[in-house]
Design an enzyme around this catalytic site. Structure first.
Site, PDB file in Angstrom:
ATOM      1  CB  ALA A  54      -2.097  -0.072  15.908  1.00 16.22           C
ATOM      2  CE1 TYR A 105      -3.554   0.803  -1.811  1.00 10.67           C
ATOM      3  CE2 TYR A 105      -2.630  -1.658  -2.170  1.00 10.67           C
ATOM      4  CZ  TYR A 105      -3.624  -1.176  -1.099  1.00 10.67           C
ATOM      5  OH  TYR A 105      -4.996  -1.149  -0.694  1.00 10.67           O
ATOM      6  NE  ARG A 113       3.353   3.151   7.202  1.00 13.74           N
ATOM      7  CZ  ARG A 113       2.877   1.443   7.297  1.00 13.74           C
ATOM      8  NH1 ARG A 113       1.021   1.805   8.202  1.00 13.74           N
ATOM      9  NH2 ARG A 113       3.664   1.134   6.984  1.00 13.74           N
ATOM     10  CG  ASP A 143      -3.971  -6.773  -0.643  1.00 14.34           C
ATOM     11  OD1 ASP A 143      -5.130  -7.588  -1.086  1.00 14.34           O
ATOM     12  OD2 ASP A 143      -3.911  -5.332   0.057  1.00 14.34           O
ATOM     13  CD  GLN A 183      11.218  -2.549   7.915  1.00 13.26           C
ATOM     14  OE1 GLN A 183      10.428  -3.286   6.633  1.00 13.26           O
ATOM     15  NE2 GLN A 183      10.868  -1.834   8.719  1.00 13.26           N
ATOM     16  CD1 TRP A 212      -2.105   2.423   0.552  1.00 11.56           C
ATOM     17  CD2 TRP A 212      -2.360   1.469   3.176  1.00 11.56           C
ATOM     18  NE1 TRP A 212      -2.218   3.127   1.178  1.00 11.56           N
ATOM     19  CE2 TRP A 212      -2.271   3.084   2.825  1.00 11.56           C
ATOM     20  CE3 TRP A 212      -2.185   0.964   4.272  1.00 11.56           C
ATOM     21  CZ2 TRP A 212      -3.105   3.429   3.569  1.00 11.56           C
ATOM     22  CZ3 TRP A 212      -2.349   2.088   5.263  1.00 11.56           C
ATOM     23  CH2 TRP A 212      -2.904   3.620   5.068  1.00 11.56           C
TER      24      TRP A 212
END
Length: 337
Positions: free
Chosen positions: A210, A55, A229, A50, A292, A22
């Site tokens: 979250a 996007y 972010r 996905d 990550q 995304w």
């Protein structure tokens, strides 16, 4: 390696960890880094990917297609979505009309470099297009072999019930919903999850951490970490704002000893938590760096005991949002052009 779960009442298995692009591909990270993270996902055992046409205004699909080029198609589950504006934003460049669905899917397939997607999802509910028109178009693309299954994103319990009935009538399978879900955001639990369980629909959940807050890196009373972010408008900064209150950040810090006791990192605890819900087939994760993912996938297969789950609830207390009414606020009442 990653475990698998069936997606809804179907024979399709998906990896418990789905790689989503995304806010990263086509915007936050350059293409070479994006390709490297996709390859790291594959190396870690993730086979489910996905994306969405909206996007980075179609660029994310192109990057994913480039990254997956040369892989055995049958070993992948590729998902994309339709609804939000794409292209120059013309009158029919948005929504769930037959015109937009058919044109959007053709564009997605070209960008992804594939003849079909495993799951095609309505990115939101379209209040301005008859749902019968939407599902007739979905049924047609399934029969054409361009999509194997149909899913939706952020639909309410009532919308899921209506869509499931139409899909069944048309002989296609509505097998998934893609809502936001985390230990801090539980609005789907009261109505959406029980309805989905009844209908044979799974959740593919986005933002299980979250928006990164459950990683514990955002500290109460402290400046936002540089490059995070929360400081990048292109990376979903507005989505994270609701979680950046000091009472939320203080509660999240109380999770650290619980994660340590469970032998998990904070991100692993957050992802493992959503996977304890049996209606969740997969947790969507993104990555800006390949390393990550090696840690993220370790959340797959983790079983949190009752004491740990209780401790998490007690640590978070009343900062958790459980209001089912918030499921009605996600889809715009009019199309965004």
């Amino acid at each position: 390696m990653v475990n698998y779960r069936y997606l809804g009442n179907s024979g399709l298995k998906v990896s418990e960890i789905t790689y989503g692009n995304w806010v990263t591909h086509g915007s936050q990270v350059d293409d070479s880094a994006a390709v490297a993270t996709v390859h790291a996902a594959l190396d870690a055992g993730i086979s489910t990917f996905d994306t969405a046409d909206a996007y980075a205004n179609t660029a994310a699909e192109s990057v994913l297609g480039k990254a997956l080029a040369g892989q055995r198609r049958e070993s992948l589950e590729i998902f994309t979505k339709v609804y939000w504006p794409t292209g120059p934003g013309g009158a029919n460049d948005t929504g769930l009309s037959r015109k937009h669905i058919l044109e959007s899917l053709n564009g997605s397939l070209k960008r992804l470099g594939t003849d079909y997607v495993d799951l095609y999802q309505a990115h939101r509910y379209d209040y301005e297009t008859p749902i019968e028109e939407t599902f007739q178009a979905f049924a047609d693309i399934v029969r054409q072999g361009k999509a194997l299954y149909i899913g939706v994103s952020e639909w309410t319990a009532e919308q899921l019930r209506e869509g499931h009935a139409l899909a069944k009538e048309l002989g296609v399978q509505l097998i998934s919903n893609q809502p936001q879900y985390s230990a801090l955001w539980r609005v789907i639990e009261e109505r959406v999850v029980p309805t989905s369980e009844e209908l044979g629909i799974s959740q593919i959940v986005w933002s299980p951490m979250a928006q990164g807050v459950l990683s514990g890196k955002y500290l109460p009373g402290q400046p936002l970490p540089e490059g995070s972010r929360a400081t990048d408008e292109k990376s979903g900064a507005r989505f994270i704002e609701a979680f950046l209150r000091d009472d939320v950040l203080e509660a999240v810090q109380r999770l650290k000893p619980i994660a340590e006791q469970a032998g998990l990192s904070m991100p692993q605890l957050a992802i493992a938590w959503v996977l304890q819900n049996k209606n969740v087939a997969s947790a969507l994760v993104g990555a800006s760096r390949p390393e990550q993912l090696a840690e993220t996938v370790k959340a797959s297969g983790v079983v949190l005991d009752a004491d740990t789950l209780t401790a998490i609830d007690e640590a978070l207390g009343d900062v958790v949002n459980r209001d089912p009414e918030d499921t009605y606020t996600v889809s715009p009442k009019t199309r965004v052009a």
